[in-house]
Motif scaffolding. Structure first.
Motif, PDB file in Angstrom:
ATOM      1  N   VAL A  59      31.899  37.032  57.738  1.00  0.00           N
ATOM      2  CA  VAL A  59      31.343  35.338  56.763  1.00  0.00           C
ATOM      3  C   VAL A  59      31.223  36.122  55.398  1.00  0.00           C
ATOM      4  O   VAL A  59      32.641  34.870  54.468  1.00  0.00           O
ATOM      5  CB  VAL A  59      30.309  34.882  56.878  1.00  0.00           C
ATOM      6  N   LEU A  60      30.874  36.837  54.700  1.00  0.00           N
ATOM      7  CA  LEU A  60      30.856  36.918  53.202  1.00  0.00           C
ATOM      8  C   LEU A  60      32.671  37.627  53.149  1.00  0.00           C
ATOM      9  O   LEU A  60      32.954  37.703  51.923  1.00  0.00           O
ATOM     10  CB  LEU A  60      29.857  38.104  53.212  1.00  0.00           C
ATOM     11  N   GLY A  61      33.016  38.690  53.657  1.00  0.00           N
ATOM     12  CA  GLY A  61      34.374  39.007  53.405  1.00  0.00           C
ATOM     13  C   GLY A  61      35.052  37.708  52.966  1.00  0.00           C
ATOM     14  O   GLY A  61      36.100  37.717  52.076  1.00  0.00           O
ATOM     15  N   ARG A  62      35.175  36.249  53.489  1.00  0.00           N
ATOM     16  CA  ARG A  62      35.590  35.063  53.118  1.00  0.00           C
ATOM     17  C   ARG A  62      35.909  34.452  52.148  1.00  0.00           C
ATOM     18  O   ARG A  62      36.195  34.026  51.056  1.00  0.00           O
ATOM     19  CB  ARG A  62      36.042  34.116  54.541  1.00  0.00           C
ATOM     20  N   CYS A  63      34.212  34.875  52.293  1.00  0.00           N
ATOM     21  CA  CYS A  63      33.692  34.312  50.281  1.00  0.00           C
ATOM     22  C   CYS A  63      33.763  35.394  49.385  1.00  0.00           C
ATOM     23  O   CYS A  63      35.052  34.790  48.408  1.00  0.00           O
ATOM     24  CB  CYS A  63      31.574  35.024  50.213  1.00  0.00           C
ATOM     25  N   ARG A  64      34.505  36.918  49.558  1.00  0.00           N
ATOM     26  CA  ARG A  64      35.435  37.616  48.579  1.00  0.00           C
ATOM     27  C   ARG A  64      36.497  36.858  48.262  1.00  0.00           C
ATOM     28  O   ARG A  64      37.502  36.570  47.622  1.00  0.00           O
ATOM     29  CB  ARG A  64      35.126  38.356  48.909  1.00  0.00           C
ATOM     30  N   GLU A  65      37.198  36.211  49.737  1.00  0.00           N
ATOM     31  CA  GLU A  65      38.660  35.740  49.380  1.00  0.00           C
ATOM     32  C   GLU A  65      38.514  34.413  48.571  1.00  0.00           C
ATOM     33  O   GLU A  65      39.576  34.006  47.777  1.00  0.00           O
ATOM     34  CB  GLU A  65      38.957  35.281  51.153  1.00  0.00           C
ATOM     35  N   ALA A  66      37.742  33.682  48.837  1.00  0.00           N
ATOM     36  CA  ALA A  66      38.168  32.606  48.131  1.00  0.00           C
ATOM     37  C   ALA A  66      37.531  32.808  46.821  1.00  0.00           C
ATOM     38  O   ALA A  66      37.791  31.669  45.773  1.00  0.00           O
ATOM     39  CB  ALA A  66      36.626  31.670  48.989  1.00  0.00           C
ATOM     40  N   GLY A  67      36.743  33.616  46.223  1.00  0.00           N
ATOM     41  CA  GLY A  67      36.203  33.642  44.782  1.00  0.00           C
ATOM     42  C   GLY A  67      36.847  35.083  44.219  1.00  0.00           C
ATOM     43  O   GLY A  67      36.777  36.347  43.930  1.00  0.00           O
ATOM     44  N   ALA A  68      38.787  35.310  44.877  1.00  0.00           N
ATOM     45  CA  ALA A  68      38.604  36.833  44.886  1.00  0.00           C
ATOM     46  C   ALA A  68      39.613  37.170  43.086  1.00  0.00           C
ATOM     47  O   ALA A  68      39.313  38.329  42.714  1.00  0.00           O
ATOM     48  CB  ALA A  68      40.442  36.317  45.159  1.00  0.00           C
ATOM     49  N   ALA A  69      39.469  35.570  42.156  1.00  0.00           N
ATOM     50  CA  ALA A  69      39.846  35.550  40.863  1.00  0.00           C
ATOM     51  C   ALA A  69      38.180  36.533  40.070  1.00  0.00           C
ATOM     52  O   ALA A  69      38.744  36.858  38.971  1.00  0.00           O
ATOM     53  CB  ALA A  69      39.708  34.949  40.258  1.00  0.00           C
ATOM     54  N   TRP A  70      37.866  36.426  40.936  1.00  0.00           N
ATOM     55  CA  TRP A  70      36.409  36.781  39.957  1.00  0.00           C
ATOM     56  C   TRP A  70      35.932  38.532  40.679  1.00  0.00           C
ATOM     57  O   TRP A  70      35.259  39.521  39.975  1.00  0.00           O
ATOM     58  CB  TRP A  70      34.990  36.119  40.393  1.00  0.00           C
ATOM     59  N   GLU A  71      36.817  38.995  41.406  1.00  0.00           N
ATOM     60  CA  GLU A  71      36.656  40.158  42.728  1.00  0.00           C
ATOM     61  C   GLU A  71      36.508  41.302  41.015  1.00  0.00           C
ATOM     62  O   GLU A  71      35.836  42.074  41.036  1.00  0.00           O
ATOM     63  CB  GLU A  71      37.813  40.147  43.271  1.00  0.00           C
ATOM     64  N   PRO A  72      37.346  41.498  40.084  1.00  0.00           N
ATOM     65  CA  PRO A  72      37.762  42.665  39.210  1.00  0.00           C
ATOM     66  C   PRO A  72      36.383  42.669  38.313  1.00  0.00           C
ATOM     67  O   PRO A  72      35.705  43.909  37.811  1.00  0.00           O
ATOM     68  CB  PRO A  72      39.062  41.905  38.356  1.00  0.00           C
ATOM     69  N   VAL A  73      35.930  41.907  37.564  1.00  0.00           N
ATOM     70  CA  VAL A  73      34.823  41.646  37.162  1.00  0.00           C
ATOM     71  C   VAL A  73      33.415  41.847  37.820  1.00  0.00           C
ATOM     72  O   VAL A  73      32.796  42.796  37.554  1.00  0.00           O
ATOM     73  CB  VAL A  73      34.664  39.630  36.243  1.00  0.00           C
ATOM     74  N   TYR A  74      33.664  41.334  39.079  1.00  0.00           N
ATOM     75  CA  TYR A  74      32.696  41.916  39.813  1.00  0.00           C
ATOM     76  C   TYR A  74      32.293  43.203  40.394  1.00  0.00           C
ATOM     77  O   TYR A  74      31.269  44.344  40.007  1.00  0.00           O
ATOM     78  CB  TYR A  74      32.248  41.570  41.218  1.00  0.00           C
ATOM     79  N   ASP A  75      33.598  44.217  40.697  1.00  0.00           N
ATOM     80  CA  ASP A  75      33.578  45.386  41.080  1.00  0.00           C
ATOM     81  C   ASP A  75      33.255  46.385  39.483  1.00  0.00           C
ATOM     82  O   ASP A  75      31.825  46.989  39.277  1.00  0.00           O
ATOM     83  CB  ASP A  75      35.826  45.941  41.173  1.00  0.00           C
ATOM     84  N   GLU A  76      33.417  45.625  37.917  1.00  0.00           N
ATOM     85  CA  GLU A  76      33.071  47.092  36.644  1.00  0.00           C
ATOM     86  C   GLU A  76      31.427  46.440  36.608  1.00  0.00           C
ATOM     87  O   GLU A  76      31.514  47.452  36.367  1.00  0.00           O
ATOM     88  CB  GLU A  76      34.113  45.720  35.956  1.00  0.00           C
ATOM     89  N   PHE A  77      31.025  45.179  37.432  1.00  0.00           N
ATOM     90  CA  PHE A  77      29.833  45.126  36.980  1.00  0.00           C
ATOM     91  C   PHE A  77      28.827  45.899  38.087  1.00  0.00           C
ATOM     92  O   PHE A  77      27.759  46.708  37.427  1.00  0.00           O
ATOM     93  CB  PHE A  77      29.929  43.444  37.047  1.00  0.00           C
TER      94      PHE A  77
END
Length: 214
Positions: A11-29
């Motif tokens: 389920v959380l994986g689908r959250c990540r897919e829905a917010g894919a544009a945020w992933e690089p920012v979150y990875d760095e954070f």
């Protein structure tokens, strides 16, 4: 809300897919949080958690010692209803309430939101257990589970219309590290899951299995 048999990670994986544009920012954070050791001082298995008391969504002041008096407690620190990962985790626990009760466990979540937000979250997910309100993140800070969001994430959230000062009732811009503990009657930690990556959570099935083994 997903069935308890559906892994929360899916389920959380689908959250990540829905917010894919945020992933690089979150990875760095998240990498910065790990580098700084955020969460390293949180309670670990075998530790005794100091007693504390917080207001609940029912209006009562509830002590940790009272919550564990009837058996093992699942204590979950969450960021709040504004976070889709937290909503999905709490929805999973709402589905797991019967299975948790079958092994003698209880569930309580702690969020920092105020002004009725915690009660609204409880109603949204249909959870029977009360939520506790961690005003100014006091409990999270005392347990090594709070950190400053920092100006970069603050500005990003504000640019997207998310004001944590409004959600939490404080302009400190602290955030809690999502964490899940099983605490026994002596307030001893029997299971601990602490990860500064808010996109990763403990699986309810694993936590319930840990309680069954106590």
């Amino acid at each position: 809300m997903q069935d308890i048999l559906t892994p929360l990670a899916d389920v959380l994986g689908r959250c990540r897919e829905a917010g894919a544009a945020w992933e690089p920012v979150y990875d760095e954070f998240v990498a910065g949080l790990r580098s700084a050791g955020v969460g390293d001082l949180a309670p670990a298995v075998g530790d005794i958690v100091e007693d504390f008391a917080l207001p609940s969504t029912s209006g009562a002041i509830v002590a940790l010692s009272a919550l564990v008096a009837d058996g093992p407690l699942v204590l979950s620190f969450n960021r709040g209803g504004w976070c889709p990962y937290c909503r999905n985790e709490l929805s999973a626990w709402a589905k797991a309430e019967t299975a948790l009760a079958a092994v003698g466990g209880r569930f309580t979540a702690i969020v920092g939101e105020i002004s009725g937000r915690a009660a609204a979250l409880k109603a949204e997910i249909g959870m029977g257990a009360d939520l506790l309100c961690d005003v100014d993140h006091g409990a999270a800070l005392s347990l090594g589970l709070a950190f400053s969001a920092g100006p970069k994430l603050r500005d990003l959230y504000l640019s997207r219309g998310l004001d944590l000062a409004e959600a939490y009732g404080t302009d400190s811009w602290f955030l809690p590290v999502p964490a899940t503990f099983v605490i026994d009657r002596e307030r001893r930690v029997r299971f601990a899951f602490v990860d500064p990556d808010f996109r990763v959570r403990a699986e309810p099935a694993d936590v319930i299995a840990a309680i069954a083994a106590i």
